[in-house]
Write a protein that holds these residues in place. Structure first.
Motif, mmCIF file in Angstrom:
data_model
loop_
_atom_site.group_PDB
_atom_site.id
_atom_site.type_symbol
_atom_site.label_atom_id
_atom_site.label_comp_id
_atom_site.label_asym_id
_atom_site.label_seq_id
_atom_site.Cartn_x
_atom_site.Cartn_y
_atom_site.Cartn_z
ATOM 1 N N LEU A 217 28.912 54.909 65.290
ATOM 2 C CA LEU A 217 30.240 54.405 65.623
ATOM 3 C C LEU A 217 30.308 53.982 67.091
ATOM 4 O O LEU A 217 30.056 54.781 67.981
ATOM 5 C CB LEU A 217 31.255 55.518 65.359
ATOM 6 N N ASP A 218 30.644 52.699 67.308
ATOM 7 C CA ASP A 218 30.842 52.189 68.668
ATOM 8 C C ASP A 218 32.260 51.672 68.795
ATOM 9 O O ASP A 218 32.740 50.982 67.906
ATOM 10 C CB ASP A 218 29.897 51.013 68.953
ATOM 11 N N PHE A 219 32.912 51.985 69.910
ATOM 12 C CA PHE A 219 34.261 51.437 70.092
ATOM 13 C C PHE A 219 34.532 51.127 71.549
ATOM 14 O O PHE A 219 34.153 51.875 72.446
ATOM 15 C CB PHE A 219 35.322 52.423 69.597
ATOM 16 N N GLN A 220 35.199 49.985 71.765
ATOM 17 C CA GLN A 220 35.742 49.732 73.098
ATOM 18 C C GLN A 220 37.008 48.911 72.949
ATOM 19 O O GLN A 220 37.169 48.137 72.020
ATOM 20 C CB GLN A 220 34.746 49.005 73.984
ATOM 21 N N TYR A 221 37.965 49.156 73.863
ATOM 22 C CA TYR A 221 39.154 48.320 73.887
ATOM 23 C C TYR A 221 38.750 46.979 74.463
ATOM 24 O O TYR A 221 37.732 46.862 75.144
ATOM 25 C CB TYR A 221 40.251 48.958 74.755
ATOM 26 N N ASN A 222 39.555 45.956 74.219
ATOM 27 C CA ASN A 222 39.229 44.616 74.697
ATOM 28 C C ASN A 222 38.808 44.641 76.163
ATOM 29 O O ASN A 222 39.540 45.122 77.007
ATOM 30 C CB ASN A 222 40.450 43.691 74.555
ATOM 31 N N SER A 223 37.636 44.126 76.402
ATOM 32 C CA SER A 223 37.149 43.877 77.754
ATOM 33 C C SER A 223 37.145 45.090 78.676
ATOM 34 O O SER A 223 37.213 44.964 79.883
ATOM 35 C CB SER A 223 37.982 42.776 78.438
ATOM 36 N N SER A 224 37.131 46.272 78.119
ATOM 37 C CA SER A 224 36.985 47.413 79.014
ATOM 38 C C SER A 224 35.670 48.122 78.664
ATOM 39 O O SER A 224 34.954 47.710 77.769
ATOM 40 C CB SER A 224 38.176 48.355 78.896
ATOM 41 N N ASN B 291 32.835 53.219 51.473
ATOM 42 C CA ASN B 291 33.027 52.770 52.848
ATOM 43 C C ASN B 291 34.514 52.599 53.168
ATOM 44 O O ASN B 291 35.209 51.797 52.551
ATOM 45 C CB ASN B 291 32.304 51.441 53.055
ATOM 46 N N VAL B 292 34.971 53.370 54.146
ATOM 47 C CA VAL B 292 36.384 53.363 54.513
ATOM 48 C C VAL B 292 36.829 51.992 55.032
ATOM 49 O O VAL B 292 37.958 51.563 54.813
ATOM 50 C CB VAL B 292 36.641 54.455 55.572
ATOM 51 N N TYR B 293 35.900 51.282 55.690
ATOM 52 C CA TYR B 293 36.285 49.995 56.284
ATOM 53 C C TYR B 293 36.389 48.887 55.248
ATOM 54 O O TYR B 293 36.785 47.772 55.571
ATOM 55 C CB TYR B 293 35.295 49.600 57.385
ATOM 56 N N CYS C 164 39.493 55.983 65.025
ATOM 57 C CA CYS C 164 38.546 55.027 64.454
ATOM 58 C C CYS C 164 38.194 55.400 63.011
ATOM 59 O O CYS C 164 37.893 54.543 62.192
ATOM 60 C CB CYS C 164 37.256 54.978 65.276
ATOM 61 N N LEU C 165 38.231 56.695 62.734
ATOM 62 C CA LEU C 165 37.806 57.135 61.404
ATOM 63 C C LEU C 165 38.755 56.628 60.322
ATOM 64 O O LEU C 165 38.323 56.229 59.252
ATOM 65 C CB LEU C 165 37.726 58.664 61.345
ATOM 66 N N ASN C 166 40.061 56.644 60.603
ATOM 67 C CA ASN C 166 40.977 56.220 59.537
ATOM 68 C C ASN C 166 41.653 54.889 59.825
ATOM 69 O O ASN C 166 42.743 54.623 59.348
ATOM 70 C CB ASN C 166 41.997 57.310 59.219
ATOM 71 N N ARG C 167 41.016 54.060 60.634
ATOM 72 C CA ARG C 167 41.398 52.659 60.796
ATOM 73 C C ARG C 167 42.676 52.429 61.582
ATOM 74 O O ARG C 167 43.238 51.337 61.522
ATOM 75 C CB ARG C 167 41.532 51.965 59.426
ATOM 76 N N ILE C 168 43.152 53.442 62.322
ATOM 77 C CA ILE C 168 44.244 53.151 63.251
ATOM 78 C C ILE C 168 43.681 52.227 64.329
ATOM 79 O O ILE C 168 44.328 51.296 64.767
ATOM 80 C CB ILE C 168 44.798 54.462 63.859
ATOM 81 N N LEU C 169 42.425 52.473 64.708
ATOM 82 C CA LEU C 169 41.692 51.561 65.584
ATOM 83 C C LEU C 169 40.503 51.008 64.804
ATOM 84 O O LEU C 169 40.002 51.653 63.878
ATOM 85 C CB LEU C 169 41.191 52.294 66.830
ATOM 86 N N SER C 170 40.070 49.801 65.172
ATOM 87 C CA SER C 170 38.906 49.232 64.484
ATOM 88 C C SER C 170 37.707 49.252 65.400
ATOM 89 O O SER C 170 37.686 48.545 66.405
ATOM 90 C CB SER C 170 39.194 47.787 64.082
ATOM 91 N N PRO C 171 36.710 50.054 65.070
ATOM 92 C CA PRO C 171 35.512 50.111 65.909
ATOM 93 C C PRO C 171 34.697 48.825 65.756
ATOM 94 O O PRO C 171 34.778 48.145 64.739
ATOM 95 C CB PRO C 171 34.752 51.316 65.357
#
Lengths: 251, 361
Positions: free
Chosen positions: A7-14, A65-67, A47-54
């Protein structure tokens, strides 16, 4: 069973918030996610339950697959209790019924009522079923929110610091109750928690997160003076009192 | 999961919950009956006197006196229905806007939809020459009412399209959407004032007269169109009541309950805008009802949209009917401007309810 991979996640441009997170959560087991503020623990739950999209990674619940599910199906598989949830003026019964939302199309079915009543009983909320949630005490409110999550009949329950606003008695009471129900129903629990002693008492597995990566992952043995010092940057002693390990920061 | 269902079948005592439900249904019933009664009263009010029984018959065109039939069918019934449907639409869309934007201040007027409509009307009257004939306010008639309504509708939809576009492409928060609405309403107010500055006296008078609001502008055709739009939207809103309940607990919680928050927000914004825009473009600016009706009923029945939606709609209809009744009765036969009356009488009522509750949230 939930399996999380890469799992990788970042907010836009940060900068990157999560990097290569991987773990498993087994039915009926409680996994504690530990780490400093800002380490990315809450972000990971979302990220796990799609409140955010990794940006990268997969989350499988019982090999699905949850996504690739519609949101209501995700909600049938995973329930989430946010940190400091906002409460509206609903009765306890209606609030718990809201947990049936992923299953309800137009009206409430008999089955929904049965499940809601069962959950209300399991969480010892019978006496306040008709009171408005915003008139309850903090501990009672938290029980109601947890009851709502349980009414979703999830396979995985995600808890984001569920005890952070509770007094000492309620911390234990709430965790006791919810984990008992989860063990009984084979629900996998992933809990982000700051109180290490609560984690040691209630959780089966531990995941230490440091600088947006998994530092260590395993059973109770990974909680040592060294690992805690490394992750939290504070020196601690671990004592044994009445057969339980207790973590105390050094003076 | 099946173990949850298998817990012993002993039922908890839910009598109290049944009572709570019954109480809410009672409130709904009271509102409905009041609406019918006030509607009948409103049909009776006027210079041509008749009994309530006769009026009830005349509604179906069955009164013995054909004059009564004509007065009711052609003059009073369209007016009363306009008030009922308009209030219904404003009340329910206010309730939905407050839920999806999670803001107690949200309504068609705070989002600039009403101000857009009055700019459109001013544009039609001043620039396109759809102005008024007649020398006194009471005798004023618009030369092209259709054009005015059309421009009002287009401009109010324009405002909501801008707000929606901002939320879609700039990903702004609901708070920012409300702020954007406030900014846009200020802008359109300014634009209306500028138009008025260059208008002649007659045009100026007709713009002001239009913004007063008037329930007497609509005929059967307009009433039917309003009814279709408002009822269709209301059905969708009722179908979405679970989404609003979920959103009350916060956006993240709503997502975790399977609500596609962005989609829900956009569809509902569009429907609320259409509902409010069509109402406002036919009857003029009525500011207070969409904001206040949900708050009034919320004090009695809480936040469960299962009951809150229909109650807000009925309350909206009642408020607008009462406003119209007051507007016609106070210094009869002069009809006072409905927009001013609803705010003037609605605000004290709202303040009373607000402070009567004391410390209650």
């Amino acid at each position: 069973m939930m399996v999380v991979k890469e799992l990788d996640f970042q907010y836009n441009s940060s900068f990157q918030i999560l990097r290569d997170i991987a773990f498993e959560a087994l039915p009926g087991e409680c996994l504690a996610v530990l780490g400093n503020n800002g380490a990315g623990k809450s972000t990971m739950l979302k990220c796990l339950n799609r409140i955010l999209s990794p940006q990268k990674g997969t989350v499988l619940v019982d090999k699905n697959n949850v996504y690739q599910m519609p949101l209501y199906a995700v909600a049938q598989n995973m329930a989430f209790v946010a940190q400091g949830s906002q409460n509206s003026r609903l009765t306890v019964y209606d609030m718990v019924m809201l947990g049936r939302k992923p299953y309800i199309k137009w009206g409430i079915r008999k089955e929904d009522e049965k499940i809601v009543e069962a959950v209300i009983r399991q969480m010892n909320l019978e006496s306040m079923a008709v009171r408005f949630v915003d008139e309850l005490s903090g501990g009672e409110q938290q029980k109601v929110i947890l009851a709502r999550a349980l009414a979703q009949q999830p396979k995985v329950l995600l808890l984001d610091e569920p005890t952070s606003n509770l007094d000492l008695r309620n911390q234990y009471e709430v965790l006791d109750l919810v984990l008992k129900v989860c063990r009984h129903n084979d629900i996998a629990v992933v809990i982000v928690i700051h109180d290490l002693n609560l984690a040691l008492r209630y959780c089966d597995k531990f995941m230490l997160i440091k600088e947006n990566q998994v530092y260590d992952y395993g059973s109770e043995e990974i909680i040592t003076c060294e690992s805690i010092e490394d992750v939290y940057q504070i020196a601690v002693n671990i004592h044994e009192i009445d057969g339980e390990r207790v973590i105390v920061p050094k003076r | 999961m099946s173990k949850l269902e298998q817990t012993p079948p002993k039922r908890i005592d839910l009598q109290a919950y049944e009572q709570y439900k019954a109480r809410n249904i009672f409130v709904l019933g009271v509102l409905f009956v009041s609406l019918i009664l006030i509607g009948l009263l409103s049909l009776r009010a006027g210079s041509y006197d008749m009994s309530l029984v006769e009026i009830a018959k005349a509604v179906f065109g069955k009164a013995a006196d054909s004059k009564v039939n004509t007065v009711i069918q052609n003059m009073r019934l369209p007016r009363v229905l306009t008030a009922v449907i308009g209030g219904f639409g404003l009340g329910i869309s206010g309730c939905v806007l407050q839920a999806i934007l999670r803001n107690p201040l949200a309504s068609a007027s705070t989002l600039g939809i009403s101000q857009g409509a009055s700019f459109g009307a001013a544009f039609a009257i001043i620039v396109l020459g759809a102005g008024a004939q007649g020398s006194t306010v009471a005798s004023m008639k618009f030369s092209n009412p259709l054009l005015i309504s059309f421009c009002a509708f287009i401009c109010s939809m324009g405002v909501s399209v801008i707000i929606l576009a901002l939320s879609r492409f700039k990903k702004i928060t609901p708070e920012a959407m409300v702020l954007a609405g406030v900014a846009l309403s200020a802008m359109f107010q300014g634009a209306t004032t500028l138009l008025q500055f260059f208008a002649n006296e007659v045009q100026l008078a007709s713009v002001v007269f239009w913004t007063f609001g008037d329930l007497g502008r609509t005929g059967w055709k307009e009433v039917r169109l309003m009814a279709v739009v408002v009822l269709a939207a209301a059905l969708y809103f009722l179908f979405s009541r679970w989404n609003y309940n979920a959103l009350e607990s916060g956006e993240q919680t709503a997502v975790s309950l399977g609500v596609n928050v962005n989609r829900v927000r956009i569809i509902n914004m569009v429907l609320c805008s259409i509902t409010a825009a069509i109402v406002v473009s036919y009857i003029g600016i009525i500011n207070f009802i969409g904001l206040v009706a949900p708050h009034i009923v919320r004090r009695f029945i809480g936040n469960n949209h299962h009951y809150l939606l229909p109650c807000s709609a009925l309350m909206g209809a009642i408020l607008l009917l009462l406003g119209d009744l007051a507007a016609r009765m106070v210094i009869s036969p002069v009809i006072l401007p409905i927009g001013a009356i609803t705010s003037f009488l609605g605000a004290p009522l709202f303040l009373y309810l607000l402070f009567k509750g004391g410390g209650r949230k």
